[in-house]
Design a protein around this motif. Structure first.
Motif, PDB file in Angstrom:
ATOM      1  N   PHE A  47       3.094  -2.774 -10.542  1.00  0.00           N
ATOM      2  CA  PHE A  47       2.318  -2.229  -9.789  1.00  0.00           C
ATOM      3  C   PHE A  47       2.198  -2.734  -8.481  1.00  0.00           C
ATOM      4  CE2 PHE A  47       0.084  -1.721 -14.117  1.00  0.00           C
ATOM      5  CZ  PHE A  47      -0.020  -0.294 -13.771  1.00  0.00           C
ATOM      6  N   GLU A  48       2.577  -4.135  -8.094  1.00  0.00           N
ATOM      7  CA  GLU A  48       2.660  -4.460  -6.901  1.00  0.00           C
ATOM      8  C   GLU A  48       3.640  -4.038  -6.022  1.00  0.00           C
ATOM      9  OE1 GLU A  48       2.682  -6.492  -9.695  1.00  0.00           O
ATOM     10  OE2 GLU A  48       0.732  -7.229  -9.635  1.00  0.00           O
ATOM     11  N   HIS A  49       4.720  -3.853  -6.656  1.00  0.00           N
ATOM     12  CA  HIS A  49       5.850  -3.094  -5.699  1.00  0.00           C
ATOM     13  C   HIS A  49       5.506  -1.451  -5.437  1.00  0.00           C
ATOM     14  CE1 HIS A  49       9.458  -5.722  -6.092  1.00  0.00           C
ATOM     15  NE2 HIS A  49       8.526  -6.408  -5.812  1.00  0.00           N
ATOM     16  N   ALA A  50       4.755  -0.935  -6.685  1.00  0.00           N
ATOM     17  CA  ALA A  50       4.463   0.292  -6.465  1.00  0.00           C
ATOM     18  C   ALA A  50       3.486   0.775  -5.361  1.00  0.00           C
ATOM     19  CB  ALA A  50       3.860   1.134  -7.793  1.00  0.00           C
ATOM     20  N   THR A  51       2.800  -0.347  -4.751  1.00  0.00           N
ATOM     21  CA  THR A  51       1.821   0.058  -3.723  1.00  0.00           C
ATOM     22  C   THR A  51       2.527   0.212  -2.326  1.00  0.00           C
ATOM     23  OG1 THR A  51       1.562  -2.211  -3.314  1.00  0.00           O
ATOM     24  CG2 THR A  51      -0.219  -1.530  -4.547  1.00  0.00           C
ATOM     25  N   MET A  52       3.801  -0.299  -2.437  1.00  0.00           N
ATOM     26  CA  MET A  52       4.617  -0.115  -1.256  1.00  0.00           C
ATOM     27  C   MET A  52       5.129   1.302  -0.826  1.00  0.00           C
ATOM     28  SD  MET A  52       4.843  -3.136   0.115  1.00  0.00           S
ATOM     29  CE  MET A  52       3.419  -3.276  -0.673  1.00  0.00           C
ATOM     30  N   ALA A  53       4.601   2.137  -2.056  1.00  0.00           N
ATOM     31  CA  ALA A  53       4.832   3.778  -1.575  1.00  0.00           C
ATOM     32  C   ALA A  53       4.060   4.200  -0.707  1.00  0.00           C
ATOM     33  CB  ALA A  53       4.541   4.441  -3.049  1.00  0.00           C
ATOM     34  N   ILE A  54       2.977   3.703  -0.381  1.00  0.00           N
ATOM     35  CA  ILE A  54       1.969   4.155   0.765  1.00  0.00           C
ATOM     36  C   ILE A  54       2.630   3.381   2.030  1.00  0.00           C
ATOM     37  CG2 ILE A  54      -0.363   4.495   1.324  1.00  0.00           C
ATOM     38  CD1 ILE A  54       0.043   5.224  -1.492  1.00  0.00           C
ATOM     39  N   ASP A  55       1.874   2.358   2.875  1.00  0.00           N
ATOM     40  CA  ASP A  55       2.308   2.051   4.016  1.00  0.00           C
ATOM     41  C   ASP A  55       3.362   1.266   4.033  1.00  0.00           C
ATOM     42  OD1 ASP A  55       0.525   3.826   5.315  1.00  0.00           O
ATOM     43  OD2 ASP A  55      -1.057   2.305   5.200  1.00  0.00           O
ATOM     44  N   GLY A  56       3.602   0.394   2.976  1.00  0.00           N
ATOM     45  CA  GLY A  56       4.528  -0.715   2.973  1.00  0.00           C
ATOM     46  C   GLY A  56       6.034   0.027   3.369  1.00  0.00           C
ATOM     47  N   ILE A  57       6.606   1.114   2.303  1.00  0.00           N
ATOM     48  CA  ILE A  57       7.719   1.736   2.451  1.00  0.00           C
ATOM     49  C   ILE A  57       7.635   3.356   3.041  1.00  0.00           C
ATOM     50  CG2 ILE A  57       9.622   2.695   1.280  1.00  0.00           C
ATOM     51  CD1 ILE A  57      10.099  -0.254   1.876  1.00  0.00           C
ATOM     52  N   GLY A  58       6.436   3.647   2.673  1.00  0.00           N
ATOM     53  CA  GLY A  58       6.158   5.155   2.731  1.00  0.00           C
ATOM     54  C   GLY A  58       6.056   5.537   4.003  1.00  0.00           C
ATOM     55  N   ALA A  59       5.263   4.760   4.753  1.00  0.00           N
ATOM     56  CA  ALA A  59       5.068   5.313   6.375  1.00  0.00           C
ATOM     57  C   ALA A  59       6.135   5.392   7.085  1.00  0.00           C
ATOM     58  CB  ALA A  59       4.032   4.348   6.767  1.00  0.00           C
ATOM     59  N   SER A  60       6.811   4.248   7.069  1.00  0.00           N
ATOM     60  CA  SER A  60       8.202   4.413   7.922  1.00  0.00           C
ATOM     61  C   SER A  60       9.079   5.377   7.401  1.00  0.00           C
ATOM     62  CB  SER A  60       8.886   3.245   8.126  1.00  0.00           C
ATOM     63  OG  SER A  60       8.950   2.521   7.049  1.00  0.00           O
ATOM     64  N   PHE A  61       9.273   5.423   5.759  1.00  0.00           N
ATOM     65  CA  PHE A  61      10.181   6.722   5.429  1.00  0.00           C
ATOM     66  C   PHE A  61      10.110   7.870   5.696  1.00  0.00           C
ATOM     67  CE2 PHE A  61      11.693   9.586   2.397  1.00  0.00           C
ATOM     68  CZ  PHE A  61      12.782   8.975   1.854  1.00  0.00           C
ATOM     69  N   ALA A 104     -10.656  18.195 -11.716  1.00  0.00           N
ATOM     70  CA  ALA A 104      -9.277  17.418 -11.550  1.00  0.00           C
ATOM     71  C   ALA A 104      -9.411  16.108 -10.993  1.00  0.00           C
ATOM     72  CB  ALA A 104      -8.539  18.621 -10.577  1.00  0.00           C
ATOM     73  N   TRP A 105     -10.509  15.454 -10.842  1.00  0.00           N
ATOM     74  CA  TRP A 105     -10.872  13.864 -10.306  1.00  0.00           C
ATOM     75  C   TRP A 105     -10.577  13.152 -11.554  1.00  0.00           C
ATOM     76  CZ3 TRP A 105     -11.797  12.617  -5.096  1.00  0.00           C
ATOM     77  CH2 TRP A 105     -12.342  13.656  -4.301  1.00  0.00           C
ATOM     78  N   VAL A 106      -9.473  12.283 -11.238  1.00  0.00           N
ATOM     79  CA  VAL A 106      -9.125  11.459 -12.590  1.00  0.00           C
ATOM     80  C   VAL A 106      -9.611   9.961 -12.222  1.00  0.00           C
ATOM     81  CG1 VAL A 106      -7.271  10.553 -13.536  1.00  0.00           C
ATOM     82  CG2 VAL A 106      -7.322  12.822 -13.598  1.00  0.00           C
ATOM     83  N   LEU A 107      -9.950   9.226 -13.294  1.00  0.00           N
ATOM     84  CA  LEU A 107     -10.477   7.771 -12.923  1.00  0.00           C
ATOM     85  C   LEU A 107      -9.121   6.964 -13.181  1.00  0.00           C
ATOM     86  CD1 LEU A 107     -12.718   5.905 -12.527  1.00  0.00           C
ATOM     87  CD2 LEU A 107     -12.718   5.525 -15.000  1.00  0.00           C
ATOM     88  N   VAL A 108      -8.942   6.025 -12.111  1.00  0.00           N
ATOM     89  CA  VAL A 108      -7.749   5.014 -12.060  1.00  0.00           C
ATOM     90  C   VAL A 108      -8.254   3.779 -12.078  1.00  0.00           C
ATOM     91  CG1 VAL A 108      -5.612   4.554 -11.020  1.00  0.00           C
ATOM     92  CG2 VAL A 108      -6.240   6.968 -11.058  1.00  0.00           C
ATOM     93  N   LYS A 109      -7.733   2.907 -13.052  1.00  0.00           N
ATOM     94  CA  LYS A 109      -7.986   1.439 -13.127  1.00  0.00           C
ATOM     95  C   LYS A 109      -7.149   0.901 -12.005  1.00  0.00           C
ATOM     96  CE  LYS A 109      -8.068  -2.528 -16.046  1.00  0.00           C
ATOM     97  NZ  LYS A 109      -7.163  -3.069 -17.090  1.00  0.00           N
ATOM     98  N   VAL A 110      -7.519   0.514 -11.134  1.00  0.00           N
ATOM     99  CA  VAL A 110      -6.495  -0.197  -9.944  1.00  0.00           C
ATOM    100  C   VAL A 110      -5.832  -1.447 -10.462  1.00  0.00           C
ATOM    101  CG1 VAL A 110      -6.329  -0.800  -7.580  1.00  0.00           C
ATOM    102  CG2 VAL A 110      -7.958   1.120  -8.121  1.00  0.00           C
ATOM    103  N   GLU A 111      -4.717  -1.424 -10.326  1.00  0.00           N
ATOM    104  CA  GLU A 111      -4.043  -2.784 -10.986  1.00  0.00           C
ATOM    105  C   GLU A 111      -3.343  -3.407  -9.589  1.00  0.00           C
ATOM    106  OE1 GLU A 111      -4.370  -4.061 -13.893  1.00  0.00           O
ATOM    107  OE2 GLU A 111      -4.492  -2.140 -15.282  1.00  0.00           O
TER     108      GLU A 111
END
Lengths: 337, 337, 337, 337
Positions: free
Chosen positions: B136-150, B25-32
């Motif tokens: 993609f730049e905004h999407a990275t905010m789903a981790i610690d940028g917006i996500g952690a405090s959310f 189930a491990w998938v390869l993601v090209k990091v943008e």
């Protein structure tokens, strides 16, 4: 009227003072039953208490004006003297009111401010009704006996799917056992005094350990069938506070009911953040929950085990000794005997 | 593929390693796009990091078997390697999973485990979709940028009726400001670095103070129009942890987002019990809230202020220096430039 | 493999079809126990069902690729074919998924889609584990037996302080009684069939009435000690739906579990607004609650009363007749006998 | 004192009656502002109203005894005459009290019972304080203007992540728009009168439609960016009630604020069960939320748009005509002009 005074180390006096007079919304309640709480600590150390007692039940006997109660009402005397007007009071969180009334300023005396006496004065809205089928002795459990831990159980939302650790099985902790069993939660207890461990077991605790039990955390985990989901700390002792934090697993909830001013060390990441855990302080309960607290008192079969002794107030010294000895659950006195 | 290595004190290296191969189930993601987080601390102290990065967004480019994503999907790469089967994972609380998968054991290497590289491997269910209109730049905010405090805001249920104190206005704390404003809560900030204080003010904080501001508690109280109802601690520093506990009033809620292993002293009665207050640890957020986190990223007008710098990965050293200087909010790098 | 077909009015056939083959994340489960549900209605009316059954438990026997389960796992087969990717699925609300997979399109057949057969195919993430100490027969209660009303109890938050009315004491309603008793809520039942009323009483219902009982509302009120606080409708019949709405008092909560397409008339002001009441539809439960559902099955002493019959699948016709007669609680069949 | 009487079809009379006298906990309030509500319907049909008005704000001018307010207090006059002692009142749910006091029995007259007059009598605990910076005109919004929908928003927990449909943009519905915007929820409105649609748009509604708009459901879905998550029904009309139920998606929540006694047909499975949806009736709000309602009034920039007209009470007929015409939001009158 007669009231109790804690006069010195292991010394109790009975003093006759004038019956206080109702004024404004302050109503006169004849105290029929009063439960002992931390006053025994003053009794042991000799710290004077001139108007002890905050867990009473009785009958409304006089009032200065019409209000929320009437003569003859059987009522619980809620503790503290909340203002009744602030946002916290409006929300029922009167116990956290920051604008408490000043009894001494109002009446020029503190006589009648404690429930370990034959009469007490209280603002009418802090005198909720006792159902007919509940005795005064049982009704006093609406304060610290059942009430204190009830608030904690609500604060961390304990239900039948939970396994709860209760540390400190004195009167409050045994009340927590009763609340846990009422909710059909599994309950594990920790307590140094054998009498109380035994009483907790009798009340349905899954397992009860002494605090110095070897491998205590492991044993709690096993007894809870895989770990406790929450904990209610009723001892006010640092090692028990720490035990609660350590015992709950991921997403665990700990409620503190036992008063304590000592320095408790926590570390944010391992204790809270990485576990998604929460620590909640709970002081009594929202007044809107009073009918539910009374429902537990009415329906729980464990209340007679929780009220281990009913004594005449004239023998209150024996009651304090019982509490000090750890050979009791909740001790209730009758101010008229 | 090229990946970043933190090689020593203020030293970054770029290393070419084989592209890892998807398996099961491990998938390869090209990091943008990949956002920088605490790696800069290792960069400053010289602690080696061979596979840094846990905040990526990219495109699915290869998989070993059919699963929850398909080739071409634009996805966020969620952190950690939760098992996906335990009770916590079932409940969406994967971040607290206690049975994490072992990357090294599975692949015989750790290459591809960090998002500061051109490719990353991840179990498919930890790769939620990015809406088409989110970069993609905004999407990275789903981790610690917006996500952690959310997650913290959900844990203590912050809404428009709240006034929230945010301590520490680094990338996570500025994200907390964005979340607070999105919920139309009033927000007061505390932060030592002037650049960040200014950015918080620009993002709509009611007031922003330095931690050494005289009469800080009073000023917070005034700025909040009568006291803050809750606090979100993002600095990981003891004085700020204490400030949060002291600043919230009765029934206050404090959420801890900033990692810290130091000894924090609390006293149960004054800090918790008599206030009816709660302390909650929050690590990221429940996976069920991902669509809501993404909604904040889509709808908040503050995301461009939160992503203060986008750099080629080749200039990551400049990014670490920016973070160390306190002259930035969130720094995002593009692994292909 | 052998599967059941409802072939016509009161006619069941057993058909041998090829064992379906796992593909992608679809896993082959050998069904060891399957609970009967509404299929008996088709059996009575003669509506053909070629692949009946949605309440199974069994063992993973084959898979096309590594995934969330492994060969030998004992699993519950959750109903429906949710996509696993949408916001509802991410939040565990898979039962409400609007992008269901198409079994027929995927496999070119519907064989293996129903649990009233010896094998079934299911996406791996819809196969949560059965604890070792739970039998397959009991495990099937995780679907409609205990599960359906569990979701309703969560939706309207039923606890020990509640008195709950359960209308319709068929297999689902008797499961509601078990859930109510597990939570130590008082439960009042309403059901036309004497066998089921008796079973509910045996399971601990405070009182059980026939729907045509005179003065039913009053009797419910008295039996509940002053009115029910909430209701769970399990019959799917209009008069019972109305009874639930009428029986709950101010701030009452009604959950609907019984499927019904008939026109129910409500009037907003008297039924909802002036009572502060709520009506909630509940279909199964959030997948995050699966461990709790399983906990009820493990710990409730009532499960053996809930599973009233276990039959060989070869006698399924007797099972349908039992359900039709109202002389049973939950009927479970073993597909291999 | 002067009071308003609705004397017949489109006929208003002003009657001079004695100022009522405070008694017990009933306090005399000089009404400084009173908001018009459904009285205009009686005005249109000619149904007599001898003591209309339930949305007042004013100053305490006389009392019979000490209590929760004092002379000079600026207060909101909450509606209804709750007992203050039952479980609902204890919980702050006074609006649902089933033991209402009897004004006529108490005072031998109904003069002074309605807020469309210069003085009103009210039990002291139903007179919460108005902050200094809030005008009497704005304070009247604490009843139906902002308050009615505030309770609904709390009941279905509307926040910044929600998109809410509001049907009926009269005074209550426009208040719902203000509440939605305060919470930063997206809001879609439906209303037949152009003036009100325009006002809603001015207040920040994402989109506003006439009820006969073709393809209304689709347009709501698009305007909400993929469907509304919840709905607040403020019109009391059957088609709007149905629209709310149809518009919300899976897990949708509908709150009913508009009074209606008509037969609304729902079907349990498609409307509720298969959607996991809920219908909630909400009548005003819990008294504990009063400070929050007042906070919205203080902080929302939309209150001046919500109070569209302030008139002398002598021109109340013009006010009723305004409401009837649909050319107004909330109309407030001053009883002293």
């Amino acid at each position: 009227m007669r009231k109790v005074v804690v006069a010195g180390e292991r010394q109790v006096a009975f003093v006759d003072v004038p019956v206080p007079e109702p004024r404004g919304a302050w109503v006169l309640v004849k105290v029929e039953a009063s439960a002992l709480c931390t006053e025994y600590k003053a009794y042991l150390t000799g710290r004077q208490l001139l108007n002890p007692g905050h867990e009473g039940a009785g009958e409304v006997v006089a009032m200065a004006q019409p209000g929320r109660v009437k003569i003859g009402d059987r009522v619980v005397v809620l503790p503290q003297l909340a203002c009744g007007r602030c946002a916290l009071c409006l929300a029922g969180d009167y116990i956290y009111c920051e604008n408490e009334l000043d009894y001494g300023m109002t009446f020029g005396t503190h006589d009648g401010s404690g429930t370990l006496g034959q009469y007490v004065l209280k603002p009418d809205w802090l005198l909720p009704l006792i159902p007919d089928d509940v005795s005064f002795e049982h009704a006093t459990m609406a304060i610290d006996g059942i009430g204190a831990s009830f608030g904690a159980f609500e604060a961390i939302d304990v239900g039948a799917l939970d396994a709860v650790l209760v540390t400190g099985l004195g009167p409050v902790g045994l009340g927590a056992v009763a609340n846990a069993r009422f909710r059909n939660a599994r309950v594990i207890g920790v307590e140094p005094m054998p009498w109380r461990r035994e009483r907790a077991a009798e009340m349905g605790a899954e397992a009860v350990f002494a605090p110095d039990e070897p491998d205590l955390l492991d044993k709690i985990r096993v007894a809870a069938g895989g770990g406790v989901t929450c904990a209610v700390e009723c001892s006010g002792r640092l090692p028990s506070q720490r035990l609660c934090i350590d015992a709950v697993g991921r997403r665990g909830r700990v409620a503190f009911v036992g008063e304590a001013a000592d320095d408790l060390v926590i570390r944010v990441s391992p204790d809270l953040l990485r576990k998604g855990a929460s620590l909640v302080g709970s002081w009594l309960y929202n007044i809107g929950d009073y009918p539910k607290v009374m429902q537990v008192i009415q329906q729980s079969p464990l209340i007679d085990l929780l009220v281990s002794h009913v004594l005449p107030m004239s023998q209150i010294q024996a009651g304090f000794e019982l509490l000090a000895s750890g050979q009791s659950a909740k001790v209730v006195v009758n101010p008229w005997e």
